[in-house]
Design a protein around this motif. Structure first.
Motif, PDB file in Angstrom:
ATOM      1  N   LEU A   1     145.587 103.441 -23.669  1.00 19.85           N
ATOM      2  CA  LEU A   1     144.316 103.167 -22.999  1.00 19.85           C
ATOM      3  C   LEU A   1     144.546 102.400 -21.698  1.00 19.85           C
ATOM      4  CD1 LEU A   1     142.036 102.186 -26.022  1.00 19.85           C
ATOM      5  CD2 LEU A   1     141.927 104.281 -24.652  1.00 19.85           C
ATOM      6  N   LEU A   2     145.447 101.435 -21.748  1.00 22.60           N
ATOM      7  CA  LEU A   2     145.767 100.678 -20.535  1.00 22.60           C
ATOM      8  C   LEU A   2     146.389 101.583 -19.475  1.00 22.60           C
ATOM      9  CD1 LEU A   2     145.886  97.901 -19.166  1.00 22.60           C
ATOM     10  CD2 LEU A   2     148.134  97.566 -20.226  1.00 22.60           C
ATOM     11  N   SER A   3     147.236 102.506 -19.909  1.00 20.30           N
ATOM     12  CA  SER A   3     147.885 103.403 -18.947  1.00 20.30           C
ATOM     13  C   SER A   3     146.871 104.307 -18.249  1.00 20.30           C
ATOM     14  CB  SER A   3     148.945 104.254 -19.655  1.00 20.30           C
ATOM     15  OG  SER A   3     148.359 105.248 -20.482  1.00 20.30           O
ATOM     16  N   PHE A   4     145.809 104.684 -18.962  1.00 25.80           N
ATOM     17  CA  PHE A   4     144.779 105.528 -18.350  1.00 25.80           C
ATOM     18  C   PHE A   4     144.063 104.802 -17.214  1.00 25.80           C
ATOM     19  CE2 PHE A   4     144.297 107.830 -22.662  1.00 25.80           C
ATOM     20  CZ  PHE A   4     145.331 108.685 -22.321  1.00 25.80           C
ATOM     21  N   ILE A   5     144.078 103.482 -17.251  1.00 21.13           N
ATOM     22  CA  ILE A   5     143.449 102.692 -16.193  1.00 21.13           C
ATOM     23  C   ILE A   5     144.420 102.430 -15.043  1.00 21.13           C
ATOM     24  CG2 ILE A   5     142.377 100.466 -15.648  1.00 21.13           C
ATOM     25  CD1 ILE A   5     141.489 100.339 -18.591  1.00 21.13           C
ATOM     26  N   VAL A   6     145.642 102.040 -15.400  1.00 18.91           N
ATOM     27  CA  VAL A   6     146.592 101.563 -14.390  1.00 18.91           C
ATOM     28  C   VAL A   6     147.285 102.703 -13.648  1.00 18.91           C
ATOM     29  CG1 VAL A   6     148.710 100.238 -14.038  1.00 18.91           C
ATOM     30  CG2 VAL A   6     146.970  99.415 -15.652  1.00 18.91           C
ATOM     31  N   ILE A   7     147.729 103.733 -14.367  1.00 21.43           N
ATOM     32  CA  ILE A   7     148.531 104.777 -13.735  1.00 21.43           C
ATOM     33  C   ILE A   7     147.779 105.533 -12.638  1.00 21.43           C
ATOM     34  CG2 ILE A   7     149.734 106.969 -14.143  1.00 21.43           C
ATOM     35  CD1 ILE A   7     150.748 105.791 -16.756  1.00 21.43           C
ATOM     36  N   PRO A   8     146.514 105.920 -12.822  1.00 22.42           N
ATOM     37  CA  PRO A   8     145.812 106.577 -11.717  1.00 22.42           C
ATOM     38  C   PRO A   8     145.769 105.728 -10.450  1.00 22.42           C
ATOM     39  CG  PRO A   8     144.627 106.928 -13.751  1.00 22.42           C
ATOM     40  CD  PRO A   8     145.694 105.926 -14.060  1.00 22.42           C
ATOM     41  N   PHE A   9     145.622 104.408 -10.618  1.00 21.69           N
ATOM     42  CA  PHE A   9     145.637 103.531  -9.451  1.00 21.69           C
ATOM     43  C   PHE A   9     147.006 103.532  -8.777  1.00 21.69           C
ATOM     44  CE2 PHE A   9     146.668  99.245  -7.822  1.00 21.69           C
ATOM     45  CZ  PHE A   9     145.849  99.272  -6.694  1.00 21.69           C
TER      46      PHE A   9
ATOM     47  N   LEU B   1     149.203 105.901  -8.797  1.00 25.85           N
ATOM     48  CA  LEU B   1     149.391 107.192  -8.140  1.00 25.85           C
ATOM     49  C   LEU B   1     148.522 107.318  -6.891  1.00 25.85           C
ATOM     50  CD1 LEU B   1     149.578 109.542 -11.262  1.00 25.85           C
ATOM     51  CD2 LEU B   1     151.460 108.605  -9.899  1.00 25.85           C
ATOM     52  N   LEU B   2     147.450 106.558  -6.844  1.00 30.17           N
ATOM     53  CA  LEU B   2     146.595 106.562  -5.660  1.00 30.17           C
ATOM     54  C   LEU B   2     147.292 105.931  -4.460  1.00 30.17           C
ATOM     55  CD1 LEU B   2     143.717 106.948  -4.354  1.00 30.17           C
ATOM     56  CD2 LEU B   2     143.219 104.629  -5.163  1.00 30.17           C
ATOM     57  N   VAL B   3     148.075 104.874  -4.726  1.00 31.08           N
ATOM     58  CA  VAL B   3     148.667 104.116  -3.623  1.00 31.08           C
ATOM     59  C   VAL B   3     150.113 104.507  -3.332  1.00 31.08           C
ATOM     60  CG1 VAL B   3     147.148 102.158  -4.026  1.00 31.08           C
ATOM     61  CG2 VAL B   3     149.395 102.211  -5.129  1.00 31.08           C
ATOM     62  N   GLY B   4     150.779 105.238  -4.247  1.00 26.16           N
ATOM     63  CA  GLY B   4     152.188 105.521  -4.009  1.00 26.16           C
ATOM     64  C   GLY B   4     152.686 106.832  -4.577  1.00 26.16           C
ATOM     65  N   ARG B   5     153.799 107.292  -4.008  1.00 22.76           N
ATOM     66  CA  ARG B   5     154.571 108.412  -4.553  1.00 22.76           C
ATOM     67  C   ARG B   5     155.871 107.817  -5.068  1.00 22.76           C
ATOM     68  NH1 ARG B   5     153.294 109.982   0.651  1.00 22.76           N
ATOM     69  NH2 ARG B   5     151.611 111.525   0.865  1.00 22.76           N
ATOM     70  N   TYR B   6     156.218 108.063  -6.325  1.00 23.52           N
ATOM     71  CA  TYR B   6     157.328 107.378  -6.961  1.00 23.52           C
ATOM     72  C   TYR B   6     158.461 108.342  -7.279  1.00 23.52           C
ATOM     73  CZ  TYR B   6     153.533 104.079  -7.356  1.00 23.52           C
ATOM     74  OH  TYR B   6     152.478 103.265  -7.051  1.00 23.52           O
TER      75      TYR B   6
ATOM     76  N   TYR C   1     155.735 100.840 -14.692  1.00 17.86           N
ATOM     77  CA  TYR C   1     155.501 102.279 -14.623  1.00 17.86           C
ATOM     78  C   TYR C   1     156.806 103.058 -14.749  1.00 17.86           C
ATOM     79  CZ  TYR C   1     153.927 106.794 -12.753  1.00 17.86           C
ATOM     80  OH  TYR C   1     153.666 108.130 -12.573  1.00 17.86           O
ATOM     81  N   ALA C   2     157.867 102.530 -14.137  1.00 16.09           N
ATOM     82  CA  ALA C   2     159.171 103.193 -14.227  1.00 16.09           C
ATOM     83  C   ALA C   2     159.631 103.275 -15.680  1.00 16.09           C
ATOM     84  CB  ALA C   2     160.201 102.440 -13.388  1.00 16.09           C
ATOM     85  N   LEU C   3     159.472 102.182 -16.427  1.00 15.18           N
ATOM     86  CA  LEU C   3     159.853 102.209 -17.838  1.00 15.18           C
ATOM     87  C   LEU C   3     158.949 103.146 -18.635  1.00 15.18           C
ATOM     88  CD1 LEU C   3     160.842  98.631 -19.077  1.00 15.18           C
ATOM     89  CD2 LEU C   3     162.264 100.664 -18.837  1.00 15.18           C
ATOM     90  N   TRP C   4     157.667 103.127 -18.309  1.00 15.35           N
ATOM     91  CA  TRP C   4     156.718 104.013 -19.011  1.00 15.35           C
ATOM     92  C   TRP C   4     157.099 105.468 -18.806  1.00 15.35           C
ATOM     93  CZ3 TRP C   4     152.807 103.007 -22.366  1.00 15.35           C
ATOM     94  CH2 TRP C   4     151.890 104.031 -22.619  1.00 15.35           C
ATOM     95  N   ARG C   5     157.465 105.818 -17.581  1.00 16.92           N
ATOM     96  CA  ARG C   5     157.872 107.188 -17.296  1.00 16.92           C
ATOM     97  C   ARG C   5     159.155 107.560 -18.042  1.00 16.92           C
ATOM     98  NH1 ARG C   5     156.320 110.038 -12.666  1.00 16.92           N
ATOM     99  NH2 ARG C   5     157.968 111.450 -13.368  1.00 16.92           N
TER     100      ARG C   5
ATOM    101  N   PRO D   1     147.719 105.383   4.020  1.00 20.92           N
ATOM    102  CA  PRO D   1     148.125 106.540   3.205  1.00 20.92           C
ATOM    103  C   PRO D   1     149.026 106.105   2.059  1.00 20.92           C
ATOM    104  CG  PRO D   1     149.473 106.434   5.155  1.00 20.92           C
ATOM    105  CD  PRO D   1     148.451 105.338   5.298  1.00 20.92           C
ATOM    106  N   ARG D   2     149.281 107.022   1.130  1.00 24.66           N
ATOM    107  CA  ARG D   2     150.163 106.717   0.011  1.00 24.66           C
ATOM    108  C   ARG D   2     151.568 106.408   0.513  1.00 24.66           C
ATOM    109  NH1 ARG D   2     150.070 111.740  -3.691  1.00 24.66           N
ATOM    110  NH2 ARG D   2     151.078 110.392  -5.234  1.00 24.66           N
ATOM    111  N   LYS D   3     152.211 105.456  -0.133  1.00 17.58           N
ATOM    112  CA  LYS D   3     153.532 105.010   0.275  1.00 17.58           C
ATOM    113  C   LYS D   3     154.604 105.602  -0.645  1.00 17.58           C
ATOM    114  CE  LYS D   3     151.195 102.253   2.996  1.00 17.58           C
ATOM    115  NZ  LYS D   3     149.845 102.386   2.405  1.00 17.58           N
ATOM    116  N   ASN D   4     155.790 105.800  -0.098  1.00 17.71           N
ATOM    117  CA  ASN D   4     156.925 106.279  -0.892  1.00 17.71           C
ATOM    118  C   ASN D   4     157.642 105.086  -1.514  1.00 17.71           C
ATOM    119  OD1 ASN D   4     156.582 109.039  -0.261  1.00 17.71           O
ATOM    120  ND2 ASN D   4     157.666 108.769   1.674  1.00 17.71           N
TER     121      ASN D   4
END
Length: 247
Positions: A15-23, A25-30, A60-64, A177-180
């Motif tokens: 549930l927490l990931s559904f809130i945090v991950i979209p944000f 992805l909005l600000v960065g490309r990983y 996020y890196a660990l989650w992925r 814009p989104r950052k790398n």
């Protein structure tokens, strides 16, 4: 990833990931490198630290990679409404500032997570780097103490690009814009030369130097440049504010 258990990603975490991950992805490309370097079971992830946005990217890196992150976090954050509840619900570990007696021993708390085969994130620098060029500065002993006392591998990690989302010491996010952002994991640091040594300050200092060198090499790879030969030492510049896990 081999060795990852699905039980780590509980309903609350999802549930927490559904809130945090979209944000995120909005600000960065990983871009993640060497995810296969992460061991199964318990380990300490030791990243560089130059922005207050770093923990979200590291988590996020660990989650992925299929793991759930735990942090040693400032105890004061647990008293912040909403944030404190989230930290407690996700099993984060409170660390009191130096000179305080409140709270449990963070190393003992972290060892309980280690017994359950979980990943614990420890920033070896203890705070945002003071190095003017944002290279890793002199490390503190918390990560190697936990590693040497409990036989847990330390995986070095470096990231670069987060400063474009939230600069060091800034509170102003740059959303568009989104950052790398690049994240790279390294091989577990070889701490065997110090494993059977007396657990003294000299032992911890030498092992911590090895960890910081590993992190710096990874960051050099991401940045495509060499770090200064002399590592920034806050004590030499009158900067001594660190957490309880210093020495």
């Amino acid at each position: 990833m081999a060795g990852t258990t699905r039980s780590e990603k509980t309903v609350g975490w999802r549930l927490l990931s559904f809130i945090v991950i979209p944000f995120l992805l909005l600000v960065g490309r990983y871009r993640f490198r060497n995810v296969d370097k992460l061991p199964a079971g318990a380990f300490i992830l030791a990243p560089n630290h130059y922005s207050n946005f770093d923990p979200l990217v590291t988590a996020y890196a660990l989650w992925r990679a299929g793991r759930v992150p735990r942090f040693l976090a400032k105890a004061s954050l647990f008293r912040v409404p909403v944030l404190g509840a989230i930290l407690r619900a996700t099993g984060q570990i409170p660390v009191e500032r130096a000179g305080t007696t409140a709270g449990a021993d963070p190393l003992a708390a972290a060892s309980r997570l280690v017994d359950d085969g979980l990943a614990v994130i420890v920033y070896p620098e203890g705070t945002l780097t003071r190095d003017p060029q944002m290279w890793p500065m002199r490390g503190r002993f918390g990560a190697v103490r936990l590693s040497l006392e409990h036989g847990i591998p330390i995986v070095p990690c470096a990231h670069w690009g987060v400063q474009e989302i939230l600069p060091r010491y800034s509170k102003k996010l740059s959303i568009f814009p989104r950052k790398n952002v690049d994240v790279i994991f390294g091989e577990p640091v070889d701490l065997s030369p110090w494993q059977d040594k007396p657990k003294t300050g000299a032992t911890y200092a030498a092992a911590t130097t090895a960890v910081m060198q590993s992190i710096t090499k990874l960051l050099e790879e991401l940045r495509g440049e060499r770090a200064p030969l002399e590592r920034w030492d806050p004590a030499e510049h009158g900067q001594t504010e660190f957490g309880r896990l210093e020495n």
